[in-house]
Design an enzyme around this catalytic site. Sequence first.
Site, PDB file in Angstrom:
ATOM      1  CB  VAL A 482      -1.012   0.017   1.178  1.00 30.14           C
ATOM      2  CG1 VAL A 482      -2.175  -0.864   0.868  1.00 30.14           C
ATOM      3  CG2 VAL A 482      -0.375  -0.380   2.484  1.00 30.14           C
ATOM      4  CG  ASP A 687      11.365  -1.107 -15.840  1.00 26.93           C
ATOM      5  OD1 ASP A 687      11.058  -2.072 -15.115  1.00 26.93           O
ATOM      6  OD2 ASP A 687      10.618  -0.142 -16.086  1.00 26.93           O
ATOM      7  CE  LYS A 691       7.709  -0.975 -18.061  1.00 24.28           C
ATOM      8  NZ  LYS A 691       7.830   0.469 -18.077  1.00 24.28           N
TER       9      LYS A 691
END
Length: 824
Positions: A482, A687, A691
Amino acid sequence: MKVLKFGGTSVGSAENINKVISILDQQSKTTSIAVVVSAVGGITDKLLEAGSLACNKNLDYKNKYDIIWSLHNSIIDGLFPNTENDKALKKLQDNLQELISDKLNGLKSLLNGIYLINELSPKTKDKLLSFGEKLSSTIIYHTLRSRSVDVVLKNSQELIVTDSNFNNATVNFDQTDSNIQSFFNSNSSPIVLLPGFVSKSTSGEITTLGRGGSDYTAAIIAAAIEADELQIWTDVSGMFTTNPKLVKQASPIVELSYQEAVELSHFGAKVLYPPTVMPVLKKKIPIVIKNTLEPEAIGTTITKNITPNGNSPVKGISNIENVALLTLQGNGMVGVPGFSKRLFETLAQERINIILITQSSSEHTICFGISENDAERAKSAIDAVFLYEISLHKIDPIVVETDLSIIAVIGDKMKNHQGISGKMFSTLGKNNVNIRAIAQGASERNISAVIHKNDVKKALNSLHEQFFEIKTKQINLFITGVGNVGEKLIDQIKQQKAYVKEQFKINLRITGLSNSRNMVVNDDGINLKNWKQELDNGEKASLNGFLEHAKNLNLRNSVFVDITANKAVSNIYSDYLKQSISVVACNKIACSGDIEYYNELKALSRQYNASFLFETNVGAGLPVLDTLSHLITSGDKINTIQAVLSGSLNFIFNNFNAETTFYDVVKQAQEEGYTEPDPRIDLSGIDVARKILILARESGHQIELSELESDNFLTEKGLNSDSVDDFLATLKEDEAYYQSLFKSAQEKNSQLKFVAEFNDGKAKVGLKEIPEGHPFYNLKGKDNIVMFYTQRYPEQPLIIKGAGAGADVTASGLFADIIRIANN
Ligand code: ADP
Ligand code: ASP
Ligand code: MG
């Protein structure tokens, strides 16, 4: 004349007895009434407990007795308040107390006797249980008299005659009906009060009519006197669509046919004792179920002819607990008549009630459900009867499975509707409820399934949702992580909850929340107004603990949402999927790591009918993977994918020019949060590589990260730096090199973009000089762009473009995945 029966809760306190008295007062104004009462709520159980303690030589039976004593005396105190100044009333109270003390002394002697002889036979048990109704009826009778109500008390044992099958006696209707008729013919009092449940055998011994039997007492009386109506007053407002204690959304059924009521009550709707319907059905007397605690609620009317209401053909869903499933099987049974006869005769001799039977058409197995309490007895009796066949291996010893429950979907109109059983079983299947046996009556009024007891709540809730609340689907979210994005997702859920419920009939509920320190789980949904506080006060976080909670709650439509970047979290997806809990991941590790795990997750998702979605792995909230999936499922083939997938690299190359330094721009991107805290993750291109790898895999290619071609633009020094600071220092040192990259592009009137490409089964990433006019040329800020060249889009690609980073858009991508699952 009407017959009114009041159950345990209705007579369970002075306050409720006062409510009963006002109902009697009202009804006796228009007609004469017979009133049947149960024991005070919980007393029958306590009598049983005291009896079995005494029988087991456990002196705790005396404590149970004391509880029974004080419960009745406190009710009397409550019914006779303020007697200090009213001598006459005080005397009546004293008299009542004396009468009750006499009866309780009788109970005490009986318990002492059971203790001494160490035995509690069915006959003694009935004597013991009969105290409950006798005590309650005495208290109510004397209270009514003290309030000048014209009432007589009649002991039903003098009316209801049975055989000597103690604990569940069979009524002799000839004698019983004539006893009842002659009593009521000679009675002139407007109210007759009678204890329920108790009866007497032809030889004069106390018997009882089975647990819940006060309903039956009332029905027997109603039928004998041909009453206008039988009213069952209880603690709920009618017969509900399913057990209201297990399904919050259950609602009272306004009208039921006798047959529907019989089926529902047989299948566990405890509110009506099953034998109750038969006597009144014959005389076509309506049964009305009402709530003593809410007398104005309309309740349920059970009659012969009910008005069709055009609603679902399913009227109710019931369950029976503590069921054992016994299976008799063997080749020796095939084509040989008489096996079932011997089997069921044996059960009848043992007085074992069969709840459900199924036989395979090959005649190789017969499977039947009985009460768990009878399972051992049934097994020994059946194994003994088939000893010979078992010794010849013609059949196997009987197999007993326990910890089961039966759920049943019930409705008169089901036979005219196709697809009810299909809906029932697909709903159970979707929710990972394993079905052990199925039975459907030829009347098609009832479809039953045997399931594990731990699945009952989930099964009832999902079936209820399917048949009665088709319009709202509850989604239970278990969110871990969170931080920025997680917080935004919770905000979005809070903000959209009402709208999504209203417009899409989806009830989004956050059931579990966890960060790395704490976790909190709430079956009713976490209060989104103060979730932070609830989380802070939660228990210590643990990945397995969170999974266990989700597993144990066993709620339908559960979704695990991973908003971390943690490998350990991604490793637990498989455990969630195996519980049929869907997974929504923002975390890229599972999909860009070992292909084996990625494949396993995809397979588990299919096998357990649980979604595995990770839209935000590529392009944050942009619908990249969803579009790709639509293209592929509709039969299109991907030729080439070209994409700019890094918001951070875009920002850096959009701002880098001859007037700035590469170091300053990277530093600025880092400070403004456009890069990971360690900018090497973005600048090394890893990164982006992940993807495009995910895009390639989702296009159907089995490809590993190590097979990717990565055209790195950093210097050796930069790549090999030991720390972030060292790395940034190399940027300063190598400024001339970075400027040369810029200049080369500028000379060609091009822009630098870090491009990912997938073509011909191969994926690569690298820095490219993009000429003016190319769709990538004008890509601004943190935007991402993906171009799909496919069989259907061969020349002009299908382009998806927009913000590809940021907490808000990522959270909305997660939100979209959750809604996809809800709509599934
Ligand atoms: P009483 O003591 O009044 O006879 P019972 O406890 O025997 O009451 O029956 C009422 C209870 O039946 C309710 O409190 C409820 O928990 C349970 N119940 C189970 N299934 C149903 C259903 N389908 N509709 C209503 N009540 C049900
Ligand atoms: N008191 C009995 C029981 O609890 C009968 C009844 O309440 O209907 O089973
Ligand atoms: Mg009852």
